[in-house]
Every structure is written in C-alpha cells, then in structure tokens.
Write an enzyme that holds these catalytic residues in place. Structure first.
Site, PDB file in Angstrom:
ATOM      1  N   ASP B 156       0.860  -1.186   0.000  1.00 17.27           N
ATOM      2  CA  ASP B 156       0.000   0.000   0.000  1.00 17.27           C
ATOM      3  C   ASP B 156       0.892   1.231   0.000  1.00 17.27           C
ATOM      4  O   ASP B 156       1.515   1.553   1.014  1.00 17.27           O
ATOM      5  CB  ASP B 156      -0.901   0.026   1.247  1.00 17.27           C
ATOM      6  CG  ASP B 156      -1.983  -1.056   1.210  1.00 17.27           C
ATOM      7  OD1 ASP B 156      -1.772  -2.082   0.532  1.00 17.27           O
ATOM      8  OD2 ASP B 156      -3.018  -0.873   1.866  1.00 17.27           O
ATOM      9  N   LYS B 219      -6.915   3.277  -3.186  1.00 17.77           N
ATOM     10  CA  LYS B 219      -7.353   3.239  -1.787  1.00 17.77           C
ATOM     11  C   LYS B 219      -7.591   4.663  -1.318  1.00 17.77           C
ATOM     12  O   LYS B 219      -6.839   5.567  -1.670  1.00 17.77           O
ATOM     13  CB  LYS B 219      -6.251   2.548  -0.974  1.00 17.77           C
ATOM     14  CG  LYS B 219      -6.403   2.579   0.524  1.00 17.77           C
ATOM     15  CD  LYS B 219      -5.302   1.722   1.182  1.00 17.77           C
ATOM     16  CE  LYS B 219      -5.228   1.950   2.674  1.00 17.77           C
ATOM     17  NZ  LYS B 219      -4.135   1.191   3.318  1.00 17.77           N
ATOM     18  N   LYS B 255     -10.371   0.311  -2.435  1.00 15.04           N
ATOM     19  CA  LYS B 255     -10.300   0.017  -1.000  1.00 15.04           C
ATOM     20  C   LYS B 255     -10.567   1.272  -0.175  1.00 15.04           C
ATOM     21  O   LYS B 255      -9.703   2.128  -0.055  1.00 15.04           O
ATOM     22  CB  LYS B 255      -8.914  -0.551  -0.658  1.00 15.04           C
ATOM     23  CG  LYS B 255      -8.694  -0.764   0.845  1.00 15.04           C
ATOM     24  CD  LYS B 255      -7.337  -1.366   1.130  1.00 15.04           C
ATOM     25  CE  LYS B 255      -7.034  -1.352   2.624  1.00 15.04           C
ATOM     26  NZ  LYS B 255      -5.666  -1.820   2.932  1.00 15.04           N
TER      27      LYS B 255
END
Lengths: 289, 319
Positions: B156, B219, B255
């Site tokens: 991430d 995300k 996400k």
C-alpha cells in the site's frame, strides 16, 4: 375572539439524551384511568431497545467514573427540577393513576423525596457495603462495591411515577446506567420525567426511557448480551420465567417481580435495590513496600 | 456518465508522455457534480438489506477486510494477536471465514508472514514513507523492497499530495510506476489520501492518474487524516474504476479505509459497489475494507442473526 386550541404534546422516547420517535414509526393510544383518550405515545421496537442499550453502554464509563459526591449532586438536582414541575406531575399522576388530588400531591412529594434519599446514598454505600478485610499476611485487603454496568428496568405497571423513581434512582446512584421500559398502560409520567432528566445534569445516555408493550420489548432486553442486570419488578408474572431464562445466557443479575403483586411504594428507600446492581471488587495491597 | 472522452482518441502512451499531456487529460475529465454525488450516496445508503441478502452482506465484508494496525506503538505481540484473529475471527465458530489480509508497517511484515503461514491470509505492507510520502523516490523504492523482501504479498503506497497540488502529475506517475516495477506481480494499492485532496474533481483525477500508472487498487486513505473514507468519495472512485475498465479493459480494485466501524456502514459500501461499479467488484479480489473494529461489529451482527439475541462486545476479542 375565537377560542384557543390546545397544543397536544407528542410523547416520544428518550434515548441517549435525545427524544426520537420510535424507529418503527409506530405509536399507541394512552388512556386515563377512566379509559378516556389521553395521548399518543411512541411504541418502541426492539431496535429502539438496541439503540438505548448502545447509548447506556456509551454513557457508562463517564457516569461510573464520576465521583460519588458528583453523582449525589446530580440526583439532588433532579429533585430540585421535579419540585419546579410539581403541578404538572400531580396532573399527570391524577390522569394516569386516577388518584385524588390530595393523594397525587403526596405521591409526587414522595417521588421528589425519594431522589433526595437515594442521592444521599451515593457516597455512603461504599462504607456500608465495602470492607477492610483482615487477612493473615502482610497485606491490606479491601472490598469495594462497583456498579455492574447497564441495567434494564421493567418499571412498575401501576405506580407510574413513584414506582418508577423508586426503581430508577437506586440504579443510577451507583454509577450504573439504565434502560427503562415504562409502565405499559401509564407511560406518560415516565416520558415527562425524561424531560426533567434531560434538563438536569444527568449525562446523556445514563437514563433511557422506552414506552411500549412490555411483552414485545422486554425479551430483547433480557436476552441482550450487553446488558448486565435486569430488574423485572414490573414484568407480568407469566412473562417473568421466560425473561429470567433469557437473562441466564450471560449471567445477568435478575431481580424477580414481587410474588404478592406490586408493593406499596410509599415506604422507605430500599438499600437492597442499590446492592442489587453492585459487584464486589477485592484488592490486595502489600504493606511496607 | 462516462469520463473518458479523450482516452479513446489519444492512446495511453500519448496521455502519459509529459506533465502537460497528463494535465490536459486529467483536467479534461468531466467535473464531479458534488451535490448529485452526495445525494446519490445518501440515497443508496438508505437501502434496506434483509434476511438472506443480509446474511450474505455480513459474510462478504469479513472476507474483504484488510485487518489493519498502523500505530507507532505496534509490537510483534500486537501483530501476532491480530494475525490470530485474521485467521480465525471467531474462535467459537469455524464457519466464519478468514479476512483478506493483514496490513502492517514494513518492519512487522516478517512477523505477520510467520503468523499467517499456510492460512491463505495475505500480508499487506504500507510503504513509500507512509503516511506522508515525503521521501525521495530512491527511499520509496527501497522502503517497498524492504517490505517485499520481508514477505509482503501486497504493497500500500501513498502518493505525494504536495506534488499533486502543484501539478507535478508526471512525478507522481513515475513514482507509482517505479514502485509498481519493484512490486512486479505483487498487488500495488495506491493511497490517494482523499481527505487531503479537498474536492471530488481531485479525487477523480488522482484515481485516473494512479490507474494510468499501473495501480492494481486505489485506496481512499491512510487513516491518519480526517475525514478518511466517505461514501461519496468512494462513489467517485468506483465510477473511475468502472470507466477505466470500459476504456482500457483492465479492472482495478477499490479500497476504502478508515472510519468504517459498523456492519451497517459496510453494507452501505457494498450497495454502493453493486450499484456503481457492478457485481464484478463484489469480491475480495476487487474490493477491500481497510479496518480493524469493523470486524467485531460484523461478528456481533452475525451472531445476532444466528442466535436471535443482541450480542455484546464483552464476548469478542479486544483489538
């Protein structure tokens, strides 16, 4: 001049310091002692009960963490505000219970005094119920009473104000928070009491008041895994066994309904009602270190 | 609503050739109608999900959770506890599926790897100077390699929001590309930190920029900035991945992370996914929740469905 129309009041629930309608949108008709229409009250659903428990749980750390002195002051304050609304409560008690004016005045007076009486217990119960235990070692050993947590109360069915105060005040004076299921056929004094609580110094969520059918809502409170004790004083006898059985699932403290019917609430305050919602914590502390 | 007018005309290569061509493309994306996006998200949030659909909607999010702990005081012990929970969220009920992944800082990846061996639960690591992303590209790539070497399955990364605001889109593009190169086959999630992007237009632009550069997932947030994930922001991102697939044929996951705490919230997101991007995204491979306390609420609601009584937090692990 045209005659003035009275403005009827919407009786709502009291959850987390707010006055929501039932999430179900339902209401029911409340009549007076002679079966004449009084008002429409919110008909609480299981989801309202769930929300009330969430609010009570959220309020618990703050309320139980407040000093006993402070809780006593807050309860005293409730009595002060009730005194100011005396006449309204007398009228409501007359309408709900069909008492004479004189009798109703006595009942409201007793309700106010009951708050004062339990307020006084706030910093004394630990002295009565706590102990310094003699142990055979170099230790101090203390037992201190602590509030159990969230308490669900099925309020007395007949005595809508004095009965309610008599079961509610001893619960919250300890630091417990309460979800009250008001008298099914006489809920209005409880609704008005919640307005007093909202404007006194009782923090939001410490007392939550639901009006509705006992048979519908009480089982959800009795089975709720986040409720620590249930007071079944106002539960119908035929329902009580089932409620007690559900309450056993997470070992809730249970106060059974009185076998010989609803008591006369005019007697003295009852310390056992305070003890009912207390747990005992025992602390060992070494001496001489 | 489609937002890819010029991608069809200009090829991918041309769009990403320079700062100015990227700017032309990103600023050529249609603006987001703020009022309409919020109204639509609010409207979809009122959907009532009952019975079988609810059971499905309580089970699926469990499998979509990236169980996350990103605190300065995280220890190997904390990670081990979290991993145990990730493998078997409800010890008294083996029917509860494991979560999708555990998300930690790079230095804790090896511990997570060790604890999750053989469970099928992925290890995700934040990297690239999380949460601010204020390091040089070399450090970012090195940070990523560290996580990968320690055994991360997913990375991430955060984008450089300062570069985004001054319009150095090409720099962000290059950074994402470099990190993706380091990741190889591993999944790269690009954190936009929508709470700092200020407008939905910027969210849409950042989404496209990340996807063009090769992100496998976009995300919302690091969880360190408020507001974190919101429904309208996720709506805009879901529209972006839908339009991106229409334009390029490549599917990118979404996400939302941070602030999603209740089962009710999770169900609202699932409705949003289904109605915006479509059922193709209703899968842990394409939609994840970055969360920690959400899991307990899902378990409590699940227990409530099975036992018929309301559950209490005392009977679930503390996290």
């Amino acid at each position: 001049m045209t005659e003035r129309l009275t403005v009827p009041k919407t009786h709502k629930l009291f959850i987390g310091g707010r006055f929501p309608r039932s999430e179900s949108g339902r209401s029911f008709i409340v009549t007076d002692s002679k079966r004449r229409f009084l008002a429409n009250a919110a008909l609480a659903s299981r989801k309202d009960a769930r929300d009330a428990v969430v609010a009570a749980r959220k309020a618990f750390p703050g309320w139980s963490g407040a000093t006993a002195y402070n809780r006593g002051q807050v309860l005293y304050r409730v009595a002060e505000l009730l005194e100011g609304r005396r006449r309204q409560f007398v009228d409501e008690v007359i309408a709900a219970e069909g008492l004479t004016s004189k009798h109703a005045q006595e009942v409201v007076g007793a309700s106010i005094d009951r708050w004062i009486s339990y307020a006084g217990w706030s910093d004394k119960i630990a002295q009565i119920d706590g102990a310094a235990n003699p142990v055979s070692g170099p230790y101090f050993d203390f037992s201190v009473p602590e509030p159990t947590g969230v308490v669900a109360i099925v309020a007395p069915q007949k005595s809508a104000l004095l009965g309610l105060v008599s079961v509610l005040a001893p619960v919250i004076v300890t630091g417990c928070t309460a979800v009250v299921l008001a008298s099914e056929s006489r809920p209005l004094p409880a609704v008005t009491l919640s307005e007093v609580l909202a404007t006194s110094d009782v923090p939001a969520g410490v007392v939550n008041v639901l009006s509705g059918h006992t048979e519908e809502v009480a089982p959800w409170l009795a089975a709720h895994m986040d409720v620590n004790a249930v007071d079944l004083t106002g539960a119908p006898i035929q329902l009580a066994a089932d409620l007690e059985r559900s309450a056993a699932e997470n070992l809730k403290r249970v106060l059974r309904p009185p076998v010989d019917g609803e008591p006369d609430w005019t007697g003295e305050s009852d310390v056992d009602r305070i003890r009912f919602v207390l747990e005992t914590k025992t602390v060992w502390h070494p001496i001489g270190i | 609503m489609t937002s890819t007018p010029c991608l069809a005309r200009a090829g991918l290569g041309e769009v990403t050739a320079s700062d100015s061509s990227l700017r032309r493309f990103l600023h050529g994306l249609p603006g987001v109608d703020e009022v309409a996006a919020e109204a639509r998200a609010a409207m979809l949030a009122t959907r009532s999900i009952k019975a079988d659909a609810k059971q499905f909607a309580l089970e699926l999010p469990i499998r979509m959770i990236d169980l996350t702990t990103l605190e300065g005081r995280d220890t190997t012990g904390k990670v081990a506890t979290l991993c145990a929970k990730a493998r078997q969220p409800e010890p008294s009920d083996p029917d509860v599926p494991p979560v999708a992944a555990v998300c930690v800082y790079p230095d804790l990846v090896s511990e997570a790897r060790r604890c999750l061996e053989g469970s099928g639960v992925k290890v995700a690591s934040v990297a690239t100077g999380f949460p601010s992303g204020r390091t040089s590209l070399a450090v970012k790539v090195h940070d990523t390699m560290d996580a990968i070497d320690a055994g991360a399955d997913e990375v991430d990364m955060v984008i450089d929001r300062a570069a985004f605001f001054v319009g150095r889109y090409r720099q962000i593009f290059d950074e994402i590309r470099a990190v993706k190169q380091a990741c190889g086959q591993l999944h790269l999630k690009v954190i936009l930190e929508t709470g700092e992007l200020a407008t939905y237009d910027n969210v849409r632009r950042a989404s496209w920029l990340a996807m063009l550069a090769g992100a496998d997932f976009i995300k919302t947030s690091t969880g360190k900035v408020s507001p974190a994930a919101t429904l309208p922001v996720t709506l805009v991102m879901l529209e972006a991945v839908r339009d991106f697939r229409d334009a390029t044929g490549r599917q990118v996951g979404v996400k939302p992370a941070g602030g999603i705490r209740t089962a009710k919230d999770a169900i609202r997101y699932l409705v949003l996914v289904n109605e915006t991007a479509g059922p193709d995204w209703l899968d842990p491979a394409w939609f994840r929740f970055g969360a920690s306390s959400l899991l307990n609420d899902l378990l409590m609601q699940r227990q409530r469905m099975h036992t018929g009584r309301y559950a209490g937090p005392d009977y679930f692990t503390v996290d």
